[in-house]
Design a protein around this motif. Structure first.
Motif, short mmCIF file in Angstrom:
data_model
loop_
_atom_site.label_atom_id
_atom_site.label_comp_id
_atom_site.label_asym_id
_atom_site.label_seq_id
_atom_site.Cartn_x
_atom_site.Cartn_y
_atom_site.Cartn_z
N UNK A 191 -8.14 15.42 35.86
CA UNK A 191 -6.82 15.05 35.32
C UNK A 191 -6.87 13.70 34.61
N UNK A 192 -7.58 12.76 35.21
CA UNK A 192 -7.76 11.45 34.57
C UNK A 192 -8.40 11.60 33.20
N UNK A 193 -9.40 12.46 33.09
CA UNK A 193 -10.09 12.65 31.81
C UNK A 193 -9.27 13.47 30.83
N UNK A 194 -8.57 14.49 31.31
CA UNK A 194 -7.79 15.37 30.43
C UNK A 194 -6.61 14.66 29.80
N UNK A 195 -5.87 13.91 30.63
CA UNK A 195 -4.60 13.35 30.20
C UNK A 195 -4.62 11.84 30.02
N UNK A 196 -5.70 11.18 30.44
CA UNK A 196 -5.72 9.72 30.38
C UNK A 196 -4.80 9.08 31.40
N UNK A 197 -4.43 9.85 32.42
CA UNK A 197 -3.49 9.36 33.44
C UNK A 197 -4.15 8.29 34.29
N UNK A 198 -3.45 7.18 34.49
CA UNK A 198 -3.93 6.15 35.40
C UNK A 198 -3.74 6.64 36.83
N UNK A 199 -4.78 6.51 37.64
CA UNK A 199 -4.75 6.99 39.02
C UNK A 199 -4.82 5.79 39.96
N UNK A 200 -3.88 5.72 40.91
CA UNK A 200 -3.90 4.69 41.95
C UNK A 200 -3.95 5.41 43.29
N UNK A 201 -4.97 5.11 44.06
CA UNK A 201 -5.22 5.87 45.28
C UNK A 201 -5.43 4.95 46.48
N UNK A 202 -4.66 5.16 47.53
CA UNK A 202 -4.90 4.50 48.82
C UNK A 202 -5.86 5.38 49.60
N UNK A 203 -6.98 4.80 50.02
CA UNK A 203 -7.95 5.62 50.74
C UNK A 203 -8.94 4.76 51.52
N UNK A 204 -9.52 5.35 52.55
CA UNK A 204 -10.71 4.77 53.16
C UNK A 204 -11.84 5.79 53.17
N UNK A 205 -11.68 6.85 52.34
CA UNK A 205 -12.71 7.88 52.22
C UNK A 205 -13.81 7.39 51.29
N UNK A 206 -14.97 7.09 51.84
CA UNK A 206 -16.04 6.50 51.03
C UNK A 206 -16.56 7.45 49.97
N UNK A 207 -16.56 8.75 50.23
CA UNK A 207 -17.04 9.69 49.21
C UNK A 207 -16.17 9.60 47.96
N UNK A 208 -14.85 9.52 48.14
CA UNK A 208 -13.95 9.37 47.00
C UNK A 208 -14.18 8.05 46.29
N UNK A 209 -14.29 6.99 47.07
CA UNK A 209 -14.49 5.65 46.51
C UNK A 209 -15.76 5.62 45.67
N UNK A 210 -16.83 6.19 46.19
CA UNK A 210 -18.12 6.13 45.52
C UNK A 210 -18.18 7.04 44.30
#
Length: 260
Positions: A191-210
């Protein structure tokens, strides 16, 4: 196509958020650029979700500014704030779907409430969004008939309904197994690539972060400030903070030694 720009979409200045005068985050500054996949990370209890609430207009900070496209979110009237926040899409941890509505009806709801689109136009938009999230055959199902991963996808489709400039996620992978979590990360990246949407994510999931982060801040639950900022890989290479190193390595610090 999304080309991450170095122009700020959100600027946070000297922000302090407190409950009963007890600071949760204190005097923090950061910026989120257009096109970022921006991670707010840190240990449990560090104020990640509290910060998110202020960013999306649910919790007034004690002091400081949150500038959205240059507009001070908490320095304007309630009606002006509502209009500013219409540029946001929000996907809550639980999905927050209406159990009595079908998948299609859940996605259509914000379009019906916020636009003058015809029923045919709404149907076309819902069909398009279901295709984006890979749920073309789930339109007539209700939330109790679909899996947890599918609920997250429906919530994401609904958050996209009004073509937001930014999407906010609070622990989007919570409750998902590693495979479904990876699929959701891939969808967010798409979605970020398709639409250029800025994504803000609260997480402690390292797989997502990495795997998908382009920028981040690490909230320190001792100082209530920002312990590190930037690309997670760069933070790991440059920080000398043992707690941050342990967080970013799942406690395995054998491959990363603190500098003297």
């Amino acid at each position: 196509m999304n080309t991450t720009e170095s122009t700020p979409f959100i600027i946070v200045k000297n922000l302090t958020i407190a409950y009963d005068n007890c600071p949760i985050v204190s005097n923090i500054d950061f910026r989120i650029n257009r096109g970022d996949i921006f991670m707010i990370m840190g240990p449990s209890g560090c104020g990640k979700s509290t910060l998110m609430k202020s960013l999306i207009g649910l919790l007034r900070p004690q002091s400081g500014q949150i500038l959205i496209n240059g507009t001070d979110l908490w320095g304007i009237s309630d009606s002006e704030r509502v209009n500013t926040l219409k540029t946001f899409g929000i996907s809550f941890q639980s999905g927050a779907l209406f159990s009595s509505m079908t998948v299609a009806e859940n996605i259509a709801l914000p379009i019906e409430l916020q636009t003058n689109m015809s029923q045919k136009e709404i149907l076309n938009r819902v069909t398009e969004l279901l295709a984006v999230v890979g749920l073309e055959n789930a339109a007539d199902l209700i939330p109790t008939e679909i899996s947890g991963g599918m609920i997250k996808r429906v919530a994401l489709a609904r958050a996209l309904a009004l073509n937001p400039q930014a999407l906010f996620f609070d622990e989007p992978s919570a409750g998902l197994d590693p495979i479904r979590s990876k699929q959701l990360d891939d969808l967010i990246y798409k979605i970020n690539k398709m639409y250029g949407t800025t994504i803000i994510m609260v997480t402690h999931e390292l797989d997502s972060i990495e795997s998908i982060a382009t920028n981040s801040i690490y909230l320190d639950n001792i100082t209530h400030g920002i312990g590190a900022r930037g690309m997670p890989a760069d933070i790991l290479e440059t920080t000398n903070n043992k707690t941050i190193i342990e967080f970013l390595t799942r406690g395995n610090t054998r491959g990363k030694k603190c500098k003297k």
